[in-house]
Each structure stands twice: as structure tokens, then as C-alpha cells.
Design a protein around this motif. Structure first.
Motif, mmCIF file in Angstrom:
data_model
loop_
_atom_site.group_PDB
_atom_site.id
_atom_site.type_symbol
_atom_site.label_atom_id
_atom_site.label_comp_id
_atom_site.label_asym_id
_atom_site.label_seq_id
_atom_site.Cartn_x
_atom_site.Cartn_y
_atom_site.Cartn_z
ATOM 1 N N ASN A 39 0.808 -1.223 0.000
ATOM 2 C CA ASN A 39 0.000 0.000 0.000
ATOM 3 C C ASN A 39 0.839 1.270 0.000
ATOM 4 O O ASN A 39 0.294 2.376 0.048
ATOM 5 C CB ASN A 39 -0.961 0.009 1.194
ATOM 6 N N ASP A 40 2.167 1.134 -0.037
ATOM 7 C CA ASP A 40 3.061 2.302 -0.071
ATOM 8 C C ASP A 40 4.380 1.896 -0.722
ATOM 9 O O ASP A 40 5.384 1.672 -0.052
ATOM 10 C CB ASP A 40 3.284 2.836 1.347
ATOM 11 N N LEU A 41 4.379 1.821 -2.046
ATOM 12 C CA LEU A 41 5.538 1.308 -2.787
ATOM 13 C C LEU A 41 6.738 2.245 -2.745
ATOM 14 O O LEU A 41 7.840 1.844 -3.133
ATOM 15 C CB LEU A 41 5.141 1.013 -4.228
ATOM 16 N N ASP A 42 6.556 3.475 -2.279
ATOM 17 C CA ASP A 42 7.691 4.399 -2.164
ATOM 18 C C ASP A 42 8.553 4.104 -0.947
ATOM 19 O O ASP A 42 9.699 4.527 -0.866
ATOM 20 C CB ASP A 42 7.200 5.851 -2.099
ATOM 21 N N LYS A 43 7.982 3.387 0.031
ATOM 22 C CA LYS A 43 8.724 3.044 1.243
ATOM 23 C C LYS A 43 9.510 1.766 1.021
ATOM 24 O O LYS A 43 9.047 0.841 0.364
ATOM 25 C CB LYS A 43 7.738 2.821 2.389
ATOM 26 N N VAL A 44 10.707 1.686 1.617
ATOM 27 C CA VAL A 44 11.495 0.454 1.590
ATOM 28 C C VAL A 44 11.515 -0.105 3.009
ATOM 29 O O VAL A 44 12.070 0.505 3.922
ATOM 30 C CB VAL A 44 12.925 0.695 1.070
ATOM 31 N N ALA A 45 10.875 -1.254 3.178
ATOM 32 C CA ALA A 45 10.804 -1.887 4.495
ATOM 33 C C ALA A 45 12.055 -2.706 4.785
ATOM 34 O O ALA A 45 12.491 -2.811 5.935
ATOM 35 C CB ALA A 45 9.571 -2.775 4.578
ATOM 36 N N ALA A 46 12.625 -3.300 3.729
ATOM 37 C CA ALA A 46 13.798 -4.156 3.917
ATOM 38 C C ALA A 46 14.554 -4.253 2.604
ATOM 39 O O ALA A 46 13.984 -4.045 1.523
ATOM 40 C CB ALA A 46 13.390 -5.541 4.398
ATOM 41 N N ALA A 47 15.835 -4.561 2.714
ATOM 42 C CA ALA A 47 16.683 -4.750 1.538
ATOM 43 C C ALA A 47 17.640 -5.893 1.829
ATOM 44 O O ALA A 47 18.050 -6.094 2.978
ATOM 45 C CB ALA A 47 17.453 -3.467 1.226
ATOM 46 N N PHE A 48 17.959 -6.641 0.785
ATOM 47 C CA PHE A 48 18.967 -7.695 0.948
ATOM 48 C C PHE A 48 19.707 -7.897 -0.364
ATOM 49 O O PHE A 48 19.203 -7.610 -1.442
ATOM 50 C CB PHE A 48 18.349 -9.008 1.449
#
Length: 199
Positions: free
Chosen positions: A54-63
Motif C-alpha cells: 500500500n506504499d511502494l515508495d517506502k522500503v521496508a527491507a533490503a537484501f
């Protein structure tokens, strides 16, 4: 929140602003914000991002993942046996193909949802699946040498390659006075495909 509640994309497709990403570790934030795209463009690794649907501009996690090997020729005999424990028809000390989970970070706003553990499980299953395009026997991680993190990775099924810090220091050719900042951990992915041959 579940891993599949998030949208999955690669870094740079499209270009994303990671300046607000904060996993609580400056060096990991810096990697994702400044270095990850260069590593990807040079084919050293590939970075994936998770964003709330619901908020594709936010990055919750990266790997980040990269091809790797466990160089069993360089391991003490006892460690060769440990790493090869589930290997059928062992051909002696060889280099076993692996996937390196090089960097992993969960934004502090998404802490408490066990997203890091879900990412590790996803990567392990992903690279042991029939869809994987190359041989990949092990998942390996270079974890910060901190009790809390080592305990977290142990709960995710990753074990130290080396019995003790001194063995690992010799393997890495480190001076005695240099602290061991990270520990090499591994997980045998064959156990997603079959039961243990040692039971």
C-alpha cells in the motif's frame, strides 16, 4: 506482517530513493544508499527491496545476494566433515557452490515483524528450488560477531563453519591482535529437498 504482504523488486528497477532507509546500522545503510547499485551494475551482487503493497515508495527491507563457494580445501579436516555432513558420494575436499546473503537490513519502522528471519527463509527456499538456474548447495552469511546476531542466525538454521574463533582467524589469515568482526555461517539447502541421510 508476512513476507508476502510486501512488493518485491530489484534495486534500480525503478530507481528508488533509499536516503530515508535506516536499519539501525550505519555501515549497512551506507551500503544500500551508496554502494549497492554500483555492485549490482558491476555484476558483483544483486539487491532486492521489499515495500509495503500500500506504499511502494517506502522500503521496508533490503537484501543482497551473490554467488559464492565454501572452499573446503582450506578447512581443517574436522570442519570439512562438518560442512560435508549431508553430502552423498563425497568426492573429497572440493569447493561447494553457495549463495551469499551479503547484506540484509530491515528498516527500524518495520522492526518486530520477524521480517529478517522471513527473508532468510525465502532466500534459502528460493535457491534450493527447482527454478534455481545453477547449482547452489549452501546458504552462507558473514554475520557480525555479536551474541545477539549469532543467536538470531542460529534460530534461522545457520551454523558456524568454524568451531572457534581461533580456527576462523587462521582461515582468514588474521593477525592475533585483530578482532574477528564477523563469523562465517552456513546452512545446507539440500534439506529442503530431502530428509537427512544421517538419521
Amino acid at each position: 506482517m508476512n513476507f508476502f504482504d510486501f512488493s518485491f523488486s530489484t534495486l534500480g528497477d525503478p530507481i528508488r530513493d533509499l536516503s530515508a532507509f535506516d536499519c539501525g546500522r550505519k555501515e549497512i545503510n551506507k551500503f544500500f544508499q551508496k554502494d549497492a547499485l554500483d555492485y549490482q551494475n558491476e555484476l558483483f551482487s544483486k539487491t532486492y527491496l521489499l515495500s509495503p503493497r500500500n506504499d511502494l515508495d517506502k522500503v521496508a527491507a533490503a537484501f543482497t545476494v551473490a554467488n559464492a563457494s565454501i572452499f573446503t580445501r582450506m578447512l581443517p579436516n574436522s570442519r570439512q566433515k562438518k560442512v560435508s555432513y549431508e553430502v552423498r558420494h563425497s568426492k573429497g575436499p572440493i569447493n561447494y557452490p553457495a549463495i551469499l546473503l551479503g547484506q540484509i537490513g530491515v528498516d527500524t519502522h518495520f522492526a518486530g515483524h520477524k521480517l529478517g528471519a522471513q527473508i532468510i527463509e525465502f532466500v534459502a527456499q528460493w535457491f534450493s528450488s527447482q527454478e534455481n538456474k545453477s547449482g547452489c548447495r549452501y546458504l552462507i552469511v558473514e554475520a557480525y560477531n555479536e551474541d545477539r546476531l549469532l543467536s538470531f542466525y542460529a534460530k534461522c538454521g545457520l551454523k558456524p563453519v568454524f568451531n572457534d574463533i581461533e580456527q576462523e582467524r587462521i582461515y582468514r589469515h588474521l593477525d592475533d591482535d585483530k578482532p574477528l568482526e564477523t563469523r562465517l555461517l552456513y546452512r545446507d539447502l539440500i534439506l529442503f529437498r530431502r530428509k537427512s541421510i544421517r538419521n
